[in-house]
Every structure is written in C-alpha cells, then in structure tokens.
Motif scaffolding. Structure first.
Motif, PDB file in Angstrom:
ATOM      1  N   ILE A  35       0.857  -1.186   0.000  1.00  0.00           N
ATOM      2  CA  ILE A  35       0.000   0.000   0.000  1.00  0.00           C
ATOM      3  C   ILE A  35       0.892   1.235   0.000  1.00  0.00           C
ATOM      4  O   ILE A  35       1.871   1.301   0.752  1.00  0.00           O
ATOM      5  CB  ILE A  35      -0.945   0.011   1.218  1.00  0.00           C
ATOM      6  CG1 ILE A  35      -1.899  -1.197   1.162  1.00  0.00           C
ATOM      7  CG2 ILE A  35      -1.742   1.312   1.287  1.00  0.00           C
ATOM      8  CD1 ILE A  35      -2.798  -1.337   2.379  1.00  0.00           C
ATOM      9  N   MET A  36       0.565   2.206  -0.860  1.00  0.00           N
ATOM     10  CA  MET A  36       1.332   3.452  -0.914  1.00  0.00           C
ATOM     11  C   MET A  36       1.028   4.252   0.349  1.00  0.00           C
ATOM     12  O   MET A  36       0.098   5.060   0.400  1.00  0.00           O
ATOM     13  CB  MET A  36       0.971   4.249  -2.166  1.00  0.00           C
ATOM     14  CG  MET A  36       1.202   3.502  -3.470  1.00  0.00           C
ATOM     15  SD  MET A  36       2.947   3.117  -3.801  1.00  0.00           S
ATOM     16  CE  MET A  36       3.596   4.709  -4.271  1.00  0.00           C
ATOM     17  N   ASP A  37       1.828   4.000   1.374  1.00  0.00           N
ATOM     18  CA  ASP A  37       1.579   4.567   2.690  1.00  0.00           C
ATOM     19  C   ASP A  37       2.902   5.103   3.246  1.00  0.00           C
ATOM     20  O   ASP A  37       3.974   4.846   2.689  1.00  0.00           O
ATOM     21  CB  ASP A  37       1.014   3.479   3.613  1.00  0.00           C
ATOM     22  CG  ASP A  37       0.167   4.031   4.745  1.00  0.00           C
ATOM     23  OD1 ASP A  37       0.066   5.263   4.867  1.00  0.00           O
ATOM     24  OD2 ASP A  37      -0.383   3.229   5.517  1.00  0.00           O
ATOM     25  N   GLY A  38       2.821   5.841   4.353  1.00  0.00           N
ATOM     26  CA  GLY A  38       4.039   6.356   4.965  1.00  0.00           C
ATOM     27  C   GLY A  38       4.806   7.251   4.017  1.00  0.00           C
ATOM     28  O   GLY A  38       4.245   8.193   3.445  1.00  0.00           O
ATOM     29  N   GLU A  39       6.077   6.951   3.788  1.00  0.00           N
ATOM     30  CA  GLU A  39       6.900   7.780   2.898  1.00  0.00           C
ATOM     31  C   GLU A  39       6.428   7.700   1.448  1.00  0.00           C
ATOM     32  O   GLU A  39       6.782   8.552   0.628  1.00  0.00           O
ATOM     33  CB  GLU A  39       8.372   7.351   2.982  1.00  0.00           C
ATOM     34  CG  GLU A  39       8.634   5.922   2.507  1.00  0.00           C
ATOM     35  CD  GLU A  39      10.100   5.542   2.604  1.00  0.00           C
ATOM     36  OE1 GLU A  39      10.925   6.264   2.016  1.00  0.00           O
ATOM     37  OE2 GLU A  39      10.407   4.539   3.270  1.00  0.00           O
ATOM     38  N   GLN A  50       3.818  12.659  -7.088  1.00  0.00           N
ATOM     39  CA  GLN A  50       3.169  11.344  -7.045  1.00  0.00           C
ATOM     40  C   GLN A  50       3.809  10.394  -8.053  1.00  0.00           C
ATOM     41  O   GLN A  50       4.124   9.242  -7.723  1.00  0.00           O
ATOM     42  CB  GLN A  50       1.683  11.476  -7.377  1.00  0.00           C
ATOM     43  CG  GLN A  50       0.817  12.094  -6.316  1.00  0.00           C
ATOM     44  CD  GLN A  50      -0.635  12.197  -6.790  1.00  0.00           C
ATOM     45  OE1 GLN A  50      -1.182  11.253  -7.359  1.00  0.00           O
ATOM     46  NE2 GLN A  50      -1.247  13.338  -6.550  1.00  0.00           N
ATOM     47  N   VAL A  51       3.988  10.873  -9.274  1.00  0.00           N
ATOM     48  CA  VAL A  51       4.555  10.027 -10.334  1.00  0.00           C
ATOM     49  C   VAL A  51       5.973   9.626  -9.994  1.00  0.00           C
ATOM     50  O   VAL A  51       6.379   8.461 -10.187  1.00  0.00           O
ATOM     51  CB  VAL A  51       4.490  10.744 -11.700  1.00  0.00           C
ATOM     52  CG1 VAL A  51       5.213   9.915 -12.766  1.00  0.00           C
ATOM     53  CG2 VAL A  51       3.036  10.979 -12.113  1.00  0.00           C
ATOM     54  N   GLU A  52       6.762  10.551  -9.457  1.00  0.00           N
ATOM     55  CA  GLU A  52       8.145  10.234  -9.071  1.00  0.00           C
ATOM     56  C   GLU A  52       8.171   9.147  -8.000  1.00  0.00           C
ATOM     57  O   GLU A  52       8.960   8.191  -8.090  1.00  0.00           O
ATOM     58  CB  GLU A  52       8.844  11.496  -8.543  1.00  0.00           C
ATOM     59  CG  GLU A  52       9.131  12.550  -9.595  1.00  0.00           C
ATOM     60  CD  GLU A  52       9.747  13.796  -8.989  1.00  0.00           C
ATOM     61  OE1 GLU A  52      10.109  13.752  -7.789  1.00  0.00           O
ATOM     62  OE2 GLU A  52       9.864  14.811  -9.698  1.00  0.00           O
ATOM     63  N   ILE A  53       7.323   9.301  -6.982  1.00  0.00           N
ATOM     64  CA  ILE A  53       7.267   8.323  -5.887  1.00  0.00           C
ATOM     65  C   ILE A  53       6.817   6.966  -6.425  1.00  0.00           C
ATOM     66  O   ILE A  53       7.390   5.919  -6.069  1.00  0.00           O
ATOM     67  CB  ILE A  53       6.308   8.808  -4.783  1.00  0.00           C
ATOM     68  CG1 ILE A  53       6.864  10.044  -4.089  1.00  0.00           C
ATOM     69  CG2 ILE A  53       6.054   7.697  -3.763  1.00  0.00           C
ATOM     70  CD1 ILE A  53       5.908  10.687  -3.103  1.00  0.00           C
ATOM     71  N   PHE A  54       5.811   6.985  -7.271  1.00  0.00           N
ATOM     72  CA  PHE A  54       5.278   5.738  -7.820  1.00  0.00           C
ATOM     73  C   PHE A  54       6.334   5.010  -8.665  1.00  0.00           C
ATOM     74  O   PHE A  54       6.534   3.798  -8.525  1.00  0.00           O
ATOM     75  CB  PHE A  54       4.037   6.029  -8.663  1.00  0.00           C
ATOM     76  CG  PHE A  54       3.382   4.801  -9.235  1.00  0.00           C
ATOM     77  CD1 PHE A  54       2.580   3.995  -8.435  1.00  0.00           C
ATOM     78  CD2 PHE A  54       3.572   4.446 -10.562  1.00  0.00           C
ATOM     79  CE1 PHE A  54       1.972   2.854  -8.958  1.00  0.00           C
ATOM     80  CE2 PHE A  54       2.975   3.307 -11.086  1.00  0.00           C
ATOM     81  CZ  PHE A  54       2.174   2.510 -10.285  1.00  0.00           C
ATOM     82  N   LYS A  55       7.000   5.748  -9.528  1.00  0.00           N
ATOM     83  CA  LYS A  55       8.032   5.139 -10.371  1.00  0.00           C
ATOM     84  C   LYS A  55       9.142   4.539  -9.516  1.00  0.00           C
ATOM     85  O   LYS A  55       9.629   3.432  -9.809  1.00  0.00           O
ATOM     86  CB  LYS A  55       8.614   6.177 -11.332  1.00  0.00           C
ATOM     87  CG  LYS A  55       7.700   6.552 -12.480  1.00  0.00           C
ATOM     88  CD  LYS A  55       8.385   7.540 -13.411  1.00  0.00           C
ATOM     89  CE  LYS A  55       7.520   7.855 -14.626  1.00  0.00           C
ATOM     90  NZ  LYS A  55       8.186   8.825 -15.546  1.00  0.00           N
TER      91      LYS A  55
END
Length: 327
Positions: A35-39, A50-55
C-alpha cells in the motif's frame, strides 16, 4: 474460478476503505499486498511528485497488478507508467451514480479494467469498449465485528453533512434529533457550519466530533440503533460503505432512508423508512426491542453480510479480472 498463483498487488490509495477492505481480501487469498503509505503516501502530494514516488516504488518492488481508487488529485501519469511497463491496472469507481459518473468516465480512459459500484453505469463503460464489472463495497470480518461493550447511547449516526443529503437529513435525521432521542452524531465539522442550510447549530450537544474509522466497531457495538444515509436513491446497487460495515459489526440495528439498492442487497436486515412518520415509528420499534431481540436480529444481519458481502469475494473478482484480461 480459483487461481493458486500468488500475486504482488500494489494499492495506490491508503484510505481505510482499502486498508481494512479490499487489501484484506487480497491477503486472505494468499497474495502479497503493498500500500502506498508512509513515505510513499500519494494523496497529499502534487501530481508530479506522485509520479516520481510511484516510479521509484515500481523500480524497487516487482509488481504484478496495481489497484486504484482514485482520490481528487490523482496523477494520470501513474496509469501511464503502468501502461508503459505492461502492469495490469484496475480502477474502482466508487463515486458512480446513474446520473453522475463523470469521475468514473474520466479514469476509465486510463485503466485496464473498471469496477463500479453502480450497475447502471456498466453499459456506459462497455459501449466505450472498456472491460468493466460490478463490484460492491463489502466487509472485513476481522475488523468489522462486534466489540464486547456496554450500550453507551440509543442512536448513532456516523456521516458527513453533504449538501446532496440536505433533503434526506431534513426529512429523516433532524426529526429524530428534534424529538429528543438519545442521539450522537459523528462526522466532519460541516455539521456545525452555520453557512450550510442544514446543520446542528441548534442541537450542538448531539454533535460528538469527527469519529475515526478505527472507532466504527466500538461506536456501532455500543449503540442500540444506527442511522444510515446514502447519496443516491436511483440505483439498484449503489450505496455508501456504511450499510455493509454497520451490518457486519452486528451491534446496533440499521435504520436507513429507503433506497432500491438497500432493499435489493440487504432485504429485511435493514429498516427502510420512506417518510418521516415511518422513520419515527421504526426508531421507536427498535428502541422498544429487548436486548435479546436486538442481538438476535443483528446477528442474522451480520451472518448475511459475512457470507455474501465479504472482501474476500470482492478480491476474488479482481484476481479473476487480472487472469482474464485481454489487452
């Protein structure tokens, strides 16, 4: 259809609906869930970030499938990146209604597969050549369960004071408050906003604050009666999350303004008044039950949703879609 292959599934939204809901179903079926959580939390970031973190997450964690219930500022680039990488990306359109489905329409152009809570929206997706399926809300028996506690109040409502609900609130909720029942209302501060046409300014003692999702089992277990509210009354399937959760907890009896969907999905496990008089009459009926009568009725409702509306069933739908997807 049962698939034994364990998948690595990434959920982009860290809401309680995901954490306590569909993610629990994936795990119960033997899949590994991230799950995209925390950092890695996305909803409070700009689209670019968002895109940078997801990639970054995708590069460092092999993923078979992404599951998104898109928040307001969700980045289109996340869908674009999964398409580039050939990763199956399912979207859950939980805000669809028969007459208002522009959000689902928008994201359906990006997703590989669309799930909607509203049956009436399916032809719209199919006519666009999009693979789509009905998937309702549900319950997680490990979380949505009765807490052994004493009764603390007669009636509880956990809902936000949406403008679209004003007529429903005036017709069904305020008459209960004004009659002087022992009522506790939880939700955001819109209830105490004097600029909103419908509010609790004149009944301030009834408003008890926000009411965290984590407190649902306690609040519903410690009340004799649960008031329900829904945004849509035209669909045969679309409801809020709350009926599934309230019935699953098996504490108070649910009394909720009539909708076709609640009647179709929950039968006689919910009291469904169609006007103010019926509302007050049904409230009186529930409050006059003995503890034994109330617990028996709540238990039957709980067993019903545990069997037919658990998140293991919902997760299985998504897994089947993954295995049957044809790009």
């Amino acid at each position: 259809m049962v698939f034994l292959l364990s998948l690595k599934i990434l959920c982009t939204n860290n809401s309680q609906l995901i954490k306590q809901g569909i993610a629990s179903g994936f795990r119960n079926l033997g899949h590994e869930v991230f799950i995209m959580d925390g950092e890695y939390q996305l909803w409070d970031k700009s689209k670019e970030v968002q895109v940078e973190i997801f990639k970054d997450f995708i590069e460092n964690n092999p993923i078979d499938m992404v599951f998104s219930e898109c928040f307001a500022n969700f980045a289109e680039g996340i869908f674009e990146h999964t398409k580039e990488k050939g990763i199956f990306h399912a979207y859950w359109a939980i805000e669809d209604t028969p007459h208002d489905h522009w959000i689902g329409d928008y994201w359906s152009d990006y997703a590989d597969f669309v799930f909607t809570t509203t049956a009436e929206c399916l032809p719209n997706y199919w006519n666009k050549g999009i693979q789509a399926e009905l998937m309702l809300f549900g319950c997680n028996p490990k979380f949505h369960k009765r807490i052994d506690t004493d009764i603390q109040r007669d009636i509880v409502l956990i809902a936000n004071n949406y403008e679209r609900r004003f007529n429903q609130t005036k017709k069904f909720i305020l008459p209960v408050v004004e009659r002087g029942y022992d009522v506790s209302i939880f939700g955001n501060e819109w209830w105490m906003d004097s600029d909103r046409d419908v509010n609790l300014i004149n009944h301030a003692s009834v408003y008890k604050g926000y009411g965290a999702y984590e407190d649902l089992p306690y609040l519903y277990s410690s009340s004799k009666l649960i008031l329900g509210q829904n945004l849509d009354d035209a669909s045969i399937t679309q409801t809020s999350m709350r009926p599934f959760e309230a019935l699953a907890i098996g504490g108070g009896i649910l009394v909720s303004p009539y909708t076709k969907a609640q009647e179709y999905l929950f039968h006689d496990h919910v009291y469904l008044p169609k006007n103010t008089d019926e509302m007050l009459s049904m409230v009186d009926e529930v409050l006059n039950m003995t503890d034994r009568q109330r617990k028996q009725k709540a238990k039957k409702a709980q067993q019903f949703v545990y069997k037919y509306h658990n998140y293991d069933l919902r997760a299985a739908q998504v897994i089947n879609a993954y295995h049957g997807h044809k790009p």
